[in-house]
Design an enzyme around this catalytic site. Structure first.
Site, short mmCIF file in Angstrom:
data_model
loop_
_atom_site.label_atom_id
_atom_site.label_comp_id
_atom_site.label_asym_id
_atom_site.label_seq_id
_atom_site.Cartn_x
_atom_site.Cartn_y
_atom_site.Cartn_z
N ASP A 284 0.87 -1.17 0.00
CA ASP A 284 0.00 0.00 0.00
C ASP A 284 0.91 1.23 0.00
OD1 ASP A 284 -2.25 1.61 0.08
OD2 ASP A 284 -3.19 0.52 1.72
N ALA A 285 0.32 2.41 -0.14
CA ALA A 285 1.11 3.64 -0.28
C ALA A 285 2.05 3.81 0.91
CB ALA A 285 0.18 4.83 -0.40
#
Length: 557
Positions: A284-285
Site C-alpha cells: 500500500d502507499a
C-alpha cells in the site's frame, strides 16, 4: 534466486514471454533493477509528469488523470520510451467519484452490493476496464475485499462490497474476471484484511483482531478464492495480524503488531506459502503513517522489499528511497537474490499484460474517444445507478415527495466531501429539486430557522470513503454552523428526510430521523437517480449491503 514458475497462475506465460522476462531482468543495470520496484504517483500536467518519469525510470506509475483526454493519450504514448522497460499504468478503479474524469460514471462497490446482481457488476466492471484500457491503463488496485464490520471506519466505508463474505466473494470474483479479461490486472486488498478496526491506515497501523479460525472463515476464504480465480496481484497493507504471528511465536511482543507491508511472516509465510499466491505483491502507499509508524524510512523501505513486497507504492522522494535500497543491498540486509525475485515478478506481470510485445497497439485518441462516447456504456451505467438508492426507513410515510405537499424545502448539507478537494464540492441535487417545482432554501449559518416557513427539511450528506478523516460521523455542528444549531431537531414540526450520498451509517448519529435513504455515492448520475426515487417515478430497488442501524434497534423506529 527462489524459483518462480512464470508458466503457472496467475502469470501463465509461454516460453517466449518467460524468456523475455529473464533476458530483460538480466540486461538491467543494478540501479534500473531497483527502479523497477517503484510505482510512482503521477499527477498534474502531462509534460511535467513525463519529465519526472524520464528522470527516475520507475517500473510503473499511478496516474491521476486530468480531464484532457487528448493530453493524457499523448502522455501514454510516450511513457514506454521513458525507461528501459514498458511501464505499468495503474489507478484505483472504484467508481463513483473515483471514475475516470472523461469516462462513464458508475456506482461504487457498495452501490453495486446494494444491487447485488453479479451480471450488473460484470457489466459495470467490463465497461470500466474497456475505458481504462483505451487510455493505456493496465493495472487497477481493486477490488477491495475488506469487510464492513467497524461501521465508523472511514477507510472501508463505500469501497467494499458490504459486510457479507459470500456477497463480497461473488462480486469481487466478477470484477477480477472482467478486468483481467479486458487487459487490466486486478488487485485484491487490503491484505491481510481490513474492516474490524475503525481507524485509518493513513494515520496509524491498524489491526486485524480476528482469531485464526475467524480469519479463515472470512478473509482467508476471500483471498483463497481470489487466488484460485487467478488474481494477478495482492496489495499488502499497513495492517497487523497478531493471531497469526503469535501462532508462530507466542512471545512475539511488539512484532505481533508489525504491519504486513514490513512482515515476512504475513507476506511470505501466510500469503505465499500457506495460501499459495504466486503473483505480485504490491505495498500500500508507503507515505502513509501506518507504514511510517514502524520506523525511519531508511529502514522501512528496504524492509518492505525484504519482507516480500515486490513493488513499493508511491514515494515523496524516490531518489532518496532508491538510495536506501542501494545501501541495503551493499550492507547485505537486502539480498540481490530477493531483488531479482521481485524484478522477475514485476516483469512477469508486464509480460502477462502483453507489454513486452513489439506489436502491442498504442493508445489512440480516436479509439479512446469512441469508447468513452459509447451510448451502450451510459445505458448500462444508468440502468445500474437507478437500482442503487436504498430506502432504509420511512416511518412517517413521507415519500414520494410532491411540490403540492412539500413545496418549501430547507436543505442542510455538507456538500460532497472529497479526500483531495480543499473544500466540499457543490451538489446538484438542490437544483434538481428546483427543476421539479420545489422552492429550495439552502441553509447558511446566519439563518434564523422558523419551522413554519418550510414544508420539508432535507439533510443531504455526501461523504464517501475519506482519507485521514480517521472516523466518519454526522457532525451536527459543522452541518448547522454552531453549537445551538447542532442541538435543534425539526422532525416533530416539519416532515424530515435524510439522504446519504455516501457513508451509509448516519443513523448511528440520527436514529430518530423518520425517513432515511442511502445512495452510497455522490456522483451526478447518482444524485439524479435519487431524485427519481424520491419523486416516486422509480422504485427504491437497493437492498442494504450493510447494517444501516449499526447493530442497534434504536434507529429502526
Amino acid at each position: 534466486m527462489a524459483a518462480i514458475d512464470l508458466s503457472a497462475a496467475p502469470f501463465n506465460l509461454n516460453e517466449a514471454a518467460t524468456a523475455w522476462v529473464h533476458a530483460t531482468r538480466d540486461s538491467l543495470s543494478p540501479r534500473d533493477k531497483l527502479a523497477q520496484l517503484f510505482v510512482l504517483l503521477s499527477r498534474g500536467a502531462p509534460e511535467e509528469a513525463l519529465e519526472a518519469i524520464r528522470a527516475f525510470k520507475p517500473g510503473g506509475i499511478t496516474r491521476i488523470f486530468t480531464p484532457e483526454l487528448a493530453d493524457e493519450i499523448a502522455l501514454m504514448r510516450q511513457i514506454d520510451s521513458a525507461g528501459p522497460v514498458p511501464m505499468t499504468v495503474s489507478a484505483d478503479l472504484e467508481g463513483s467519484r473515483m471514475s475516470l474524469p472523461f469516462g462513464t460514471e458508475v456506482p461504487n462497490p457498495l452501490g453495486l452490493a446494494a444491487i447485488d446482481d453479479v451480471q450488473t457488476t460484470t457489466a459495470i466492471s467490463t465497461l470500466m476496464a474497456e475505458e481504462a484500457h483505451a487510455v493505456g491503463l493496465n493495472w487497477s488496485f481493486t477490488p477491495v475485499i475488506d469487510i464492513n464490520k467497524a461501521f465508523q471506519s472511514a477507510i472501508v466505508g463505500t469501497r467494499s462490497y458490504g459486510d457479507d463474505v459470500e456477497r463480497i466473494e461473488r462480486h469481487a470474483l466478477a470484477q477480477i474476471a472482467a478486468f483481467q479479461k479486458h487487459g487490466v490486472a486486478a488487485t485484491v486488498k487490503h491484505w491481510p484484511g481490513e474492516g474490524f478496526d475503525d481507524r485509518d491506515q493513513h494515520l496509524v497501523t491498524t489491526v486485524n483482531p480476528l482469531s485464526l479460525a475467524e480469519w479463515e472463515k472470512t478473509f482467508g476464504r476471500l483471498y483463497r478464492a481470489a487466488i484460485e480465480a487467478g488474481v494477478m496481484s495482492v496489495m499488502s497493507a499497513h495492517i497487523a495480524f497478531p493471531a497469526f504471528v503469535r501462532e508462530l511465536d507466542p512471545d512475539a511482543g511488539a512484532e505481533a503488531y508489525r504491519p504486513a507491508t514490513q512482515s515476512t511472516v504475513l507476506n511470505q509465510t501466510l500469503l505465499r506459502e500457506r495460501l499459495g499466491f504466486n503473483g505480485l505483491i504490491v505495498s500500500d502507499a508507503t507515505p502513509m503513517a501506518g507504514f511510517g509508524d514502524w520506523g525511519p524510512r531508511e529502514e522501512t523501505i528496504p524492509q518492505c522489499v525484504i519482507a516480500g513486497c515486490d513493488v513499493i507504492l508511491f514515494s515523496d522522494d524516490p531518489n532518496a528511497d532508491l538510495m536506501y535500497l542501494v545501501k541495503a543491498v551493499a550492507d547485505g540486509r537486502l539480498s540481490q537474490e530477493r531483488v531479482d525475485e521481485a524484478v522477475t515478478r514485476v516483469l512477469g506481470l508486464k509480460a502477462a499484460l502483453g507489454l513486452h510485445k513489439a506489436d502491442r497497439p498504442e493508445p489512440a485518441l480516436n479509439t479512446a474517444e469512441m469508447i468513452m462516447a459509447r451510448s451502450t456504456s451510459k445505458q448500462i451505467a444508468g440502468a445500474a445507478t437507478a437500482k442503487v438508492p436504498t430506502l432504509v426507513k420511512d416511518t412517517a410515510k413521507l415519500l414520494p415527495l410532491t411540490p403540492a405537499r412539500h413545496k418549501r424545502v430547507l436543505i442542510f448539507s455538507t456538500g460532497a466531501v472529497q479526500p483531495f478537494a480543499p473544500v466540499p464540492l457543490p451538489l446538484s441535487l438542490p437544483d434538481l429539486l428546483r427543476q421539479e417545482g420545489f422552492d429550495v432554501t439552502e441553509y447558511s449559518e446566519d439563518m434564523q430557522v422558523n419551522p413554519k416557513d418550510f414544508d420539508l427539511v432535507l439533510y443531504l450528506l455526501a461523504e464517501e470513503t475519506l482519507l485521514t478523516r480517521q472516523r466518519i460521523f454526522l457532525n451536527w455542528r459543522a452541518l448547522t454552523g454552531n453549537v445551538f444549531g447542532a442541538m435543534k431537531r425539526y422532525w416533530h414540526d416539519v416532515p424530515t428526510l435524510m439522504v446519504s450520498l455516501g457513508f451509509p451509517y448516519y443513523l448511528h448519529d440520527a436514529p430518530r430521523v423518520p425517513t432515511y435513504v442511502n445512495a452510497y455515492g455522490s456522483n451526478e448520475d447518482m444524485q439524479a437517480a435519487v431524485v427519481e426515487c424520491l419523486m416516486g417515478r422509480t422504485p427504491f430497488a437497493g437492498k442494504n449491503p450493510v447494517d444501516p442501524f449499526c447493530g442497534s434497534d434504536q434507529g429502526k423506529y
